[in-house]
Design a protein around this motif. Structure first.
Motif, PDB file in Angstrom:
ATOM      1  N   ALA A  76      69.626  53.943  45.039  1.00  9.55           N
ATOM      2  CA  ALA A  76      70.246  53.798  46.190  1.00  9.55           C
ATOM      3  C   ALA A  76      69.700  54.332  47.242  1.00  9.55           C
ATOM      4  O   ALA A  76      69.484  53.781  48.475  1.00  9.55           O
ATOM      5  N   VAL A  77      69.569  55.719  47.074  1.00  6.69           N
ATOM      6  CA  VAL A  77      69.024  56.655  48.225  1.00  6.69           C
ATOM      7  C   VAL A  77      67.625  55.997  48.738  1.00  6.69           C
ATOM      8  O   VAL A  77      67.428  55.832  50.079  1.00  6.69           O
ATOM      9  N   ILE A  78      66.764  55.621  47.788  1.00  4.99           N
ATOM     10  CA  ILE A  78      65.375  55.170  48.278  1.00  4.99           C
ATOM     11  C   ILE A  78      65.378  54.087  48.821  1.00  4.99           C
ATOM     12  O   ILE A  78      64.650  53.737  49.692  1.00  4.99           O
ATOM     13  N   MET A  79      66.331  53.142  48.397  1.00 12.50           N
ATOM     14  CA  MET A  79      66.134  51.700  48.874  1.00 12.50           C
ATOM     15  C   MET A  79      66.872  51.758  50.339  1.00 12.50           C
ATOM     16  O   MET A  79      66.416  50.827  51.303  1.00 12.50           O
ATOM     17  N   ARG A  80      67.844  52.435  50.568  1.00  4.92           N
ATOM     18  CA  ARG A  80      68.386  52.607  51.962  1.00  4.92           C
ATOM     19  C   ARG A  80      67.455  53.118  52.656  1.00  4.92           C
ATOM     20  O   ARG A  80      67.080  52.958  54.043  1.00  4.92           O
ATOM     21  N   GLY A  83      65.117  50.379  53.707  1.00  3.44           N
ATOM     22  CA  GLY A  83      65.731  49.550  54.683  1.00  3.44           C
ATOM     23  C   GLY A  83      65.750  50.093  56.139  1.00  3.44           C
ATOM     24  O   GLY A  83      65.755  49.468  57.116  1.00  3.44           O
ATOM     25  N   GLU A  84      65.585  51.649  56.184  1.00  2.00           N
ATOM     26  CA  GLU A  84      65.634  52.395  57.476  1.00  2.00           C
ATOM     27  C   GLU A  84      64.162  52.505  57.895  1.00  2.00           C
ATOM     28  O   GLU A  84      63.929  53.131  59.060  1.00  2.00           O
ATOM     29  N   GLN A  85      63.367  51.836  57.406  1.00  2.00           N
ATOM     30  CA  GLN A  85      61.908  51.733  57.684  1.00  2.00           C
ATOM     31  C   GLN A  85      61.150  53.271  57.363  1.00  2.00           C
ATOM     32  O   GLN A  85      60.152  53.611  58.004  1.00  2.00           O
ATOM     33  N   LYS A  86      61.798  54.016  56.632  1.00  2.00           N
ATOM     34  CA  LYS A  86      61.182  55.135  56.142  1.00  2.00           C
ATOM     35  C   LYS A  86      60.480  55.244  54.796  1.00  2.00           C
ATOM     36  O   LYS A  86      60.807  55.588  53.900  1.00  2.00           O
TER      37      LYS A  86
END
Length: 443
Positions: A76-80, A83-86
């Motif tokens: 969840a943390v990584i896919m967020r 999504g934020e382009q990080k």
């Protein structure tokens, strides 16, 4: 992030199922790992050995609980962040969390070997059953690190748009497990220890393939030099705490089931509980697979603040869960006797216990799917606290309350009614949380 990736496509049932169907199939095959062990063990060794598999389950769930937390919370943390382009930061965190899992695996393996003898000797089991428990768990623990890597790579393959590959790995692992079960038990006469080795080798398929996949820079997620970020570890642990709680309390509840059955019926009752858990686990794998499949989508849409897509995804998901619930309940009721007869013959006292128990427990299938999805949804939305409350209440608070009250009033039937009762109470809590946070997330 490529502009033609799956996350940018319209939210339709067809596109959702492209994510979800492979993961549903994957979790179904994953459930076969334990079920196949039970099938071969009960038929080739006996129901006493089947009881031993269930008695070792709480220890196994304890060993894998931390990995489950880091896998689901970390995804969840990584896919967020994706999504934020990080993207580069996400890859560093991914590598770091995998290394943490390897360390956890080593520690939990050593801990398991140090404590298993005392755990089983304290249960006052028959000599044969205690021997089966030690032999099965002793072989299983050898594969602790590959099993933890499998837990992680399964979810990260899905997040990296490789759900089909994850499915192929699960199918290959399941087939390998089935073949080796027969070879080790019937061919090499390795007993229940052979079943544990077959399971460990089956799990290792995804671990090995995952290492190869994530070494390639062509993968959406891939290994790179890790960076220690304590906050990432804390966030992953917090987001995945509900899944860890589920694993831990499932082990505790399994121990409670076993203890209650030993009190009311004896070791035959433990075998009957094992069979029913297989049926419920198989049906629940459909809900879990769907939730795993859509979780990266939920996290991504939340990360980019696309409320329209998020709302449509949740709406369609609730309809899918409802459909699966009706089908699984009907199927379980219709095929109760054939399902039970696979593990115990009609002349075995375990058979009648399991048939009665399964018919009662099947009612829970109407509620389980919604509860699993609600907990998984809040994890994907990075609200680990609500997810943990839902999972802990469902798996522990409500279940323990039912287990303490119903058997004392209704005897053995009260044990079977505990699961439907707990799931119904959990459904009320899940619905309340769902509507309470609807405005915050815009689903």
């Amino acid at each position: 992030m490529k502009q033609d990736n799956a996350y940018l496509k319209p939210v339709t049932l067809k596109n959702i199922l492209k994510f979800a169907v492979p993961t549903i199939a994957m979790t179904v095959f994953m459930s076969f790992y334990t079920m196949v062990d039970g099938l071969f063990v009960s038929n080739l060794i006996g129901t006493s050995a089947l009881s031993a598999i269930n008695l070792t389950a709480p220890v196994i769930q304890l060993v894998t609980a931390i990995s489950t937390m880091l896998a689901t919370g970390g995804s969840a943390v990584i896919m967020r962040k994706m999504g934020e382009q990080k993207t580069e930061e996400a890859k560093e965190d991914f590598t770091f969390l995998i290394l943490v899992n390897v360390l956890v695996g080593v520690v939990m393996c050593v801990f398991g070997y140090m404590t298993m003898g005392r755990i089983f000797s304290a249960m006052n089991l028959s000599q044969d059953v205690e021997m089966y428990c030690v032999e099965y768990l002793g072989r299983y623990l050898v594969f602790t690190v590959p099993i933890l890597l499998m837990n992680n790579f399964t979810l990260y393959m899905i997040a990296s748009e490789k759900a089909t590959l994850s499915l192929i790995c699960s199918v290959a692992g399941g087939v390998l497990n089935m073949v080796l079960d027969y070879v080790f038990i019937a061919g090499f006469h390795m007993g229940i220890g052979g079943a544990a080795i077959a399971t460990g080798l089956g799990y290792s398929v995804t671990a090995v393939v995952g290492l190869l996949v994530f070494m390639s820079k062509k993968s959406l997620l891939h290994f790179k030099k890790p960076v220690f970020r304590f906050r990432v570890l804390v966030n992953a642990a917090a987001n995945g705490s509900s899944e860890m709680a589920t694993a831990l309390v499932t082990g505790i509840v399994t121990m409670m089931f076993n203890w209650t059955m030993l009190t009311y019926v004896g070791e035959d009752g433990v075998a009957a509980v094992t069979i029913i858990m297989y049926v419920l686990m198989f049906a629940s794998s459909l809900y879990t697979g769907y939730s795993y499949g859509v979780a990266p989508m939920l996290s991504f849409y939340y990360g980019e603040q696309n409320h329209e897509k998020l709302k449509k995804l949740v709406t369609v998901s609730l309809k899918v869960i409802a459909a699966i619930s009706v089908v699984t309940m009907a199927g379980s009721l219709l095929f109760t006797k054939p399902l039970v007869s696979v593990f115990a013959r009609p002349d075995n006292p375990v058979y009648d216990l399991a048939v009665t128990g399964n018919r009662i427990c099947t009612v829970a299938l109407l509620f389980i799917g919604f509860n699993i999805f609600a907990s998984g949804m809040f994890t994907a939305l990075s609200n680990g606290i609500v997810s943990a409350v839902l999972a802990f209440s469902r798996s522990f608070v409500f279940m323990m309350a039912m287990m303490l009250v119903l058997p004392a009033v209704l005897g053995v039937n009260g044990i079977w009614l505990a699961t439907p009762g707990a799931e119904l109470m959990a459904l009320g809590l899940s619905g309340g949380m769902f509507f309470r946070y609807r405005g915050r997330y815009g689903y």
